[in-house]
Design an enzyme around this catalytic site. Structure first.
Site: not given
Length: 281
Positions: A236-238, A240, A265
């Protein structure tokens, strides 16, 4: 079964650029909050590897959502990539001019849609230049090809699946954002979003996987950076994008089945009812 290295070198591409089944894709992308001087498409238009088409993740995306560049349905995806000249039987080489952002994302998108003959150019456009590769500024004439989408749902996770994994511990959830955003010691760049992380997740900033010259770190170095690299994993990240850089790193370690939380996120933290953890993992 996907095996081997998910990357190719600039030297390899230079030798194989004119092979009839090779399709080169420039995926250069700059997040809006970075306020870059150029868009990814403008960067591509100025100079790109000969024959490279531009894949814009903000154009080839799902509609009907405020979330950025979500994966489109297979019908839309097939239609768009066909027009780029990408189709069945092609060996696709993806690169960018921004440290795997968003070459890794496009690599992952193609694989989700069932096209597993795709590699990423290690070091991107800078490596190509260093190898003495030619550049052009004319858009190539793409010949439309048939693209058969066979969706691999195991490579894609939604919020409900991530929430279940968070509660059960069935998967290692690895967050690619910078450590300050993960711990909530630094703000999110997207206005209105709190910082913090999904409960139970661990932090492996995607920037740590990349060498100063823009190449991906070696297998031995990645083993020290990526946790439990053979376990079931969700990245996961901000939004994708950099989560796919982690998936690329895991693939280099032999784990090709890592899933990406597409909404990441931005989706998780937009609902105040969802739990948010702070501090170190």
């Amino acid at each position: 079964m996907e095996t081997g290295d998910p990357l190719v070198t600039a030297g390899w591409l230079k030798q194989n650029l004119n092979a009839p089944d090779i399709r080169v894709v420039d995926a250069t992308y700059y997040a809006p909050f970075l306020k870059a001087e150029k868009t990814g498409r403008e960067d591509w238009a100025e100079a790109h590897i000969p024959g490279a088409v531009h894949f814009d993740i903000d154009a080839i995306k799902a509609g009907g959502t405020d979330l950025p560049h979500m994966l489109p349905d297979p019908i839309m995806f097939s239609s768009r990539v066909r027009k780029l000249g990408i189709g069945d039987g092609n060996r696709v080489i993806v690169y960018d001019n921004n440290n795997f952002c968003a070459a890794a994302r496009v690599w992952w998108m193609l694989r989700v849609m069932g096209h597993d003959d795709v590699k990423v150019l290690d070091g991107g456009l800078a490596a190509w230049k260093a190898e003495g590769g030619e550049l052009e500024d004319m858009p190539p004439v793409a010949v439309e090809r048939h693209f058969t989408a066979r969706v691999r749902s195991d490579l894609l996770k939604d919020t409900a699946q991530v929430a279940a994994a968070s509660e059960s511990g069935s998967h290692t959830i690895v967050d690619a954002r910078a450590t300050g955003r993960f711990t909530a010691e630094a703000p999110e760049p997207r206005e209105g979003l709190p910082s913090g992380h999904i409960p139970g997740s661990v932090n492996a900033p995607s920037a740590d996987l990349i060498n100063p010259d823009g190449t991906l770190k070696t297998v031995s170095e990645l083993q020290d950076l990526l946790p439990n690299h053979r376990a079931p994993t969700i990245t996961t990240c901000g939004s994708g994008v950099t989560a796919a850089i982690l998936a690329l790193g895991f693939a280099r370690l032999g784990n090709w089945d890592v899933a990406v939380y597409d909404g990441s996120w931005t989706e998780w933290a937009s609902d105040p009812a969802r739990p948010v953890a702070t501090g170190a993992a």
